[in-house]
Design a protein around this motif. Sequence first.
Motif, short mmCIF file in Angstrom:
data_model
loop_
_atom_site.label_atom_id
_atom_site.label_comp_id
_atom_site.label_asym_id
_atom_site.label_seq_id
_atom_site.Cartn_x
_atom_site.Cartn_y
_atom_site.Cartn_z
N MET A 1 -26.33 19.69 -11.97
CA MET A 1 -26.54 20.01 -13.78
C MET A 1 -24.51 19.15 -13.83
O MET A 1 -23.78 20.53 -13.69
CB MET A 1 -26.52 21.23 -14.26
CG MET A 1 -27.04 21.42 -15.22
SD MET A 1 -27.85 22.61 -16.24
CE MET A 1 -29.64 22.01 -15.56
N SER A 2 -24.70 18.27 -14.77
CA SER A 2 -23.14 18.59 -15.49
C SER A 2 -22.94 19.68 -15.99
O SER A 2 -23.01 20.21 -17.40
CB SER A 2 -23.58 17.24 -16.27
OG SER A 2 -22.27 16.91 -16.96
N THR A 3 -21.46 19.90 -16.14
CA THR A 3 -20.87 20.69 -17.19
C THR A 3 -19.61 20.07 -18.28
O THR A 3 -19.51 20.72 -18.65
CB THR A 3 -19.64 21.58 -16.35
OG1 THR A 3 -18.69 20.29 -15.85
CG2 THR A 3 -20.15 22.52 -15.33
N GLN A 4 -20.25 18.28 -18.43
CA GLN A 4 -19.99 18.10 -18.87
C GLN A 4 -20.92 18.81 -20.87
O GLN A 4 -22.46 18.52 -20.83
CB GLN A 4 -19.96 16.53 -19.45
CG GLN A 4 -18.57 16.34 -18.57
CD GLN A 4 -17.52 16.85 -18.55
OE1 GLN A 4 -16.50 15.75 -19.53
NE2 GLN A 4 -16.76 17.47 -18.05
N HIS A 5 -20.41 18.14 -22.60
CA HIS A 5 -21.21 18.71 -22.97
C HIS A 5 -20.77 17.88 -24.51
O HIS A 5 -19.93 17.80 -23.94
CB HIS A 5 -21.09 20.07 -23.96
CG HIS A 5 -22.74 19.84 -25.10
ND1 HIS A 5 -21.71 20.10 -26.14
CD2 HIS A 5 -23.41 21.23 -24.84
CE1 HIS A 5 -22.60 20.19 -26.87
NE2 HIS A 5 -23.38 20.61 -26.43
N PRO A 6 -21.61 16.34 -25.05
CA PRO A 6 -20.85 15.79 -25.96
C PRO A 6 -20.15 15.86 -26.82
O PRO A 6 -19.68 14.70 -27.54
CB PRO A 6 -22.38 15.16 -26.09
CG PRO A 6 -23.33 16.15 -25.78
CD PRO A 6 -22.50 16.87 -24.77
N THR A 7 -19.61 17.04 -27.31
CA THR A 7 -19.00 16.93 -28.32
C THR A 7 -17.37 17.41 -28.09
O THR A 7 -16.60 18.29 -28.74
CB THR A 7 -19.90 18.65 -29.07
OG1 THR A 7 -19.45 19.66 -28.09
CG2 THR A 7 -20.51 18.57 -29.41
N ALA A 8 -17.05 17.03 -26.84
CA ALA A 8 -15.36 17.30 -26.33
C ALA A 8 -14.33 16.11 -27.87
O ALA A 8 -14.96 15.62 -28.74
CB ALA A 8 -15.39 15.90 -25.42
N ASP A 9 -13.45 17.17 -28.13
CA ASP A 9 -12.89 16.64 -29.35
C ASP A 9 -11.32 17.48 -29.02
O ASP A 9 -10.70 18.72 -29.57
CB ASP A 9 -13.47 17.39 -30.52
CG ASP A 9 -12.41 16.96 -31.70
OD1 ASP A 9 -11.40 16.15 -31.87
OD2 ASP A 9 -12.31 17.07 -33.37
N PRO A 10 -10.89 17.15 -28.00
CA PRO A 10 -9.70 17.70 -27.34
C PRO A 10 -8.24 17.62 -28.89
O PRO A 10 -8.24 18.86 -28.75
CB PRO A 10 -8.97 16.81 -26.82
CG PRO A 10 -10.45 16.19 -26.37
CD PRO A 10 -10.39 15.44 -27.29
N ALA A 11 -8.02 17.30 -29.13
CA ALA A 11 -7.44 17.14 -30.18
C ALA A 11 -8.00 18.58 -32.03
O ALA A 11 -6.98 19.98 -32.05
CB ALA A 11 -7.21 16.04 -31.62
N ALA A 12 -8.80 18.52 -31.28
CA ALA A 12 -8.94 19.84 -32.68
C ALA A 12 -9.30 21.11 -32.17
O ALA A 12 -8.62 22.54 -32.09
CB ALA A 12 -10.91 20.05 -32.89
N GLY A 13 -9.63 21.11 -30.29
CA GLY A 13 -9.34 22.36 -29.29
C GLY A 13 -7.63 22.68 -29.22
O GLY A 13 -7.50 24.02 -29.71
N ALA A 14 -6.59 21.82 -29.59
CA ALA A 14 -5.01 22.20 -29.46
C ALA A 14 -4.68 22.24 -30.93
O ALA A 14 -4.17 23.19 -30.80
CB ALA A 14 -4.68 21.37 -29.67
N ALA A 15 -5.42 22.61 -31.97
CA ALA A 15 -5.53 22.85 -33.64
C ALA A 15 -6.10 24.24 -33.36
O ALA A 15 -4.85 25.14 -34.19
CB ALA A 15 -6.09 22.17 -34.27
N VAL A 16 -7.34 24.48 -32.96
CA VAL A 16 -7.55 25.91 -32.12
C VAL A 16 -6.54 27.24 -31.86
O VAL A 16 -6.03 27.99 -31.80
CB VAL A 16 -8.87 26.11 -32.30
CG1 VAL A 16 -9.58 27.63 -31.80
CG2 VAL A 16 -9.99 25.07 -33.24
N LYS A 17 -6.15 26.57 -30.34
CA LYS A 17 -5.54 27.19 -30.07
C LYS A 17 -4.38 27.84 -30.64
O LYS A 17 -3.49 28.45 -30.34
CB LYS A 17 -5.23 26.32 -28.80
CG LYS A 17 -5.87 26.55 -27.47
CD LYS A 17 -6.86 25.50 -26.30
CE LYS A 17 -5.60 27.13 -25.52
NZ LYS A 17 -6.01 26.44 -24.74
N ALA A 18 -3.32 26.47 -30.92
CA ALA A 18 -2.16 26.69 -31.68
C ALA A 18 -2.50 27.50 -32.80
O ALA A 18 -1.37 28.66 -33.03
CB ALA A 18 -1.65 25.45 -32.46
N ALA A 19 -3.46 27.96 -33.55
CA ALA A 19 -3.76 28.90 -34.81
C ALA A 19 -3.51 30.29 -34.26
O ALA A 19 -3.23 30.86 -34.63
CB ALA A 19 -4.56 28.31 -35.35
#
Length: 454
Positions: A1-19
Amino acid sequence: MSTQHPTADPAAGAAVKAADRAHVFHSWSAQGLIDPLAVAGAEGSYFWDYDGNRYLDFSCQLVNTNIGHQHPKVVAAIQEQAARMCTIAPGFAVDVRSEAARLVAERTPGDLDKIFFTNGGAEAVENAVRMARLHTGRPKVLSAYRSYHGATAAAINLTGDPRRWPSDTASAGVVHFWAPFLYRSPFHSGSEQQECERALAHLENTIVFEGPATVAAIVLETVPGTAGIMVPPPGYLAGVREICDRYGIVFVLDEVMAGFGRTGRWFAADHFGVIPDLLTFAKGVNSGYVPLGGVAISAEIAATFDERPYPGGLTYSGHPLACASAVATINAMAEEGIVENAARIGEQVLGPGLRELAERHPSVGEVRGMGVFWAVELVKDRATREPLVPYNAAGEANAPMGAFAAACKKSGLWPFVNMNRTHVVPPCTVTEEEAKEGLAILDEALTVADGFTV
């Protein structure tokens, strides 16, 4: 089974991690040495990050999302309650609070029919201990070395694992003892029966030497959770009950992790036919959707406070949103056969599957558990039972377990790793297909652990 999910948004993830890095102070962590995963969403047995990686949640977060992520009936109940009444003080009678208490009391063993609500498990333990001390007029409380009861003042002192050490005042009135654990028996036992008998004798000796008239309560996790999921041998809990009765000691069962379907019964106590005087719960009562815990209280202890005020309370005790989520969770579990599913998956899939992995992987010393509550003990040497990493290992000493965990995550499984063990604790709603998917990933990751054996 794939571990991918269609809602990828690396920029948003980077912002969450920075905060997060800028403002969030994390528990149990050296703040500069951690790199928390930024989670974008979750559903059922899975959650996913902003890079599109999906993880099968074999940790249930902190072994609390018993009905999985985003159960629609519970989400709807929280929304409906929020629209009707978000909050009210604990001193009022409220329909949803009363119904949550009734549903819990309906499922607890014996006459544990009064419910004191808290915000979580640690506060439940705090209040259970307070009730026991006030009921008996005695100061001491006994708990097991292999245990975890929470991080507040009394609960952390009751805790046996190393998280206690920095906060242990040695003056909290807590005495620790050895509970049964045949695989690493402190009593040199050769069988479950012998381990049971010797553990009970040790407990009674501890009470005798401490002074029975000074002991208010014995606090035990019905099936210890974070400490290793050691299912007690037949007769042990009944033996503790008998000792408590003989010495007038309050018997407290901590079901914060083991309760609400985790072991394949509503409460783990149901497996052993034992009725405690007080029972603490949290986590699975509403799968952690809104913070909630509580103490189920026997008629005798409740009567202590009929004319005498109970000196304890919380602003958010029985919070309407939390209680609404509990009502919806318990009803959904009953309607959908979720407790029965946990039992079936344990008996037919996880138990047999993990035992089969143990036969093929030299790093597996023991597999133990019930329902969707299992531990896999990893060892360097099966013959000597030397743990794969030392007790409370950190840094380089913990590298073998770190490599195992990394292998799990790389293949799309989020594990629950503690010391030299991985715990297999998926939601009670896990399907047979999902359980087998997780076992297949564990099979691969255990090959990594095998590389550290002798």
